[in-house]
Design an enzyme around this catalytic site. Structure first.
Site: not given
Ligand SMILES: NC(=O)c1ccc[n+]([C@@H]2O[C@H](COP(=O)([O-])OP(=O)(O)OC[C@H]3O[C@@H](n4cnc5c(N)ncnc54)[C@H](O)[C@@H]3O)[C@@H](O)[C@H]2O)c1
Length: 257
Positions: A13, A20, A65, A95, A157, A164, A193, A195-196
């Protein structure tokens, strides 16, 4: 400070330095773990390779994945290099843009399936492959990342909230399945946070503002703070904790009005 000396972990990820999963990789590496890190597609390979220069002797492999063959190769590579596995961090979620902008009632069958496949089913797919490698180590810790949108409605969302909710249910069922093997399965529910992934959610900045105003700590959280909580769950400090969703959101989840 957490001690992960001699431990081997897989981090899925990482997209860039704001991910994160990258903050968790840095913390785990600083605690002494040797890591396998993955990138999704050629588009992100360079980012992950550049960041990984800060890690000690990382194993860097592709992992989409949705690609069973690629996941098999990843775990074959881990077995070859590490001989076993102590922890997995699952930070993959996706999504389609349409699903995060149109009214929820417009969610397409295909968009629903894609979001649930990548964001929830993938935890099962990774855990199944991690199981034999963790058994070799007498147990392990699997950690995923979730958001409060699983329980409450946040504008736009949408299908990610449903994904989730499924992910958190997967955590509980996997924890029940794998607990007898001393494998723990938990989630961290992080506050928002930038992020992308977050950039894909329309109106995300206004969510940040609401947290600053209403969370008991009156602020948002940082990826390094999520990583600190992750160290607890990945290390022996969390050895009695499984099937848990740990809120790392400045207390926002507890607020009413
Ligand atoms: N940023 C926030 O506000 C927040 C809050 C709570 C939870 N999260 C969760 O944290 C996790 C990490 O997200 P983030 O915010 O660091 O953003 P991010 O965009 O840095 O990370 C998301 C990751 O998912 C990967 N991904 C997407 N499709 C994929 C696939 N088919 N195969 C493998 N990898 C795949 C992307 O390559 C990316 O590295 C996610 O599950 C996100 O839902 C984020």
């Amino acid at each position: 400070m957490t001690d992960l000396q001699g431990k081997h972990g897989l981090i899925v990820g990482i997209a860039n330095k704001r991910s994160i999963a990258w903050a968790i990789a840095q913390a785990a590496s600083a605690a002494g773990a040797r890591l396998a890190v993955t990138y999704q597609g050629e588009r992100l390979e360079e980012n992950v390779r550049d960041l990984s220069e800060a890690l000690t002797d990382p194993l860097i492999m592709p992992c989409d994945v949705t690609d069973e063959g690629q996941m098999d190769q990843l775990f074959a590579g881990i077995e070859r290099e590490f001989g076993g596995l102590d922890f997995v961090v699952h930070g993959a979620a996706f999504a389609r843009k349409e699903e995060l902008t149109a009214p929820f009632v417009e969610t397409s069958r295909d968009g629903f399936a894609t979001a649930l496949d990548i964001s929830a089913y993938s935890l099962i797919a990774l855990s199944r492959r991690a199981l034999p490698l963790m058994e070799k180590r007498g147990g392990g810790s699997i950690l995923t990342l979730t958001y409060l949108g699983s329980e409450r409605v946040f504008q736009n969302y949408n299908v990610m909230g449903v994904a989730k909710a499924a992910l958190e249910a997967c955590v509980r069922y996997l924890a029940a399945d794998l607990g007898p093997k001393n494998i723990r399965v938990n989630a961290i529910s992080a506050g928002p946070i930038k992020t992308l992934a977050a950039a894909g959610i329309s109106g995300f900045s206004s969510i940040l503002g609401v947290y600053r105003e209403r969370a008991p700590l009156r602020r948002t959280v940082e990826t390094a703070e999520v990583a600190d909580a992750a160290m607890f769950l990945l290390s022996s400090a969390g050895r009695a904790v499984t099937a848990e969703v740990l809120m790392v959101d400045g207390g926002y989840h507890a607020t009413g009005m």
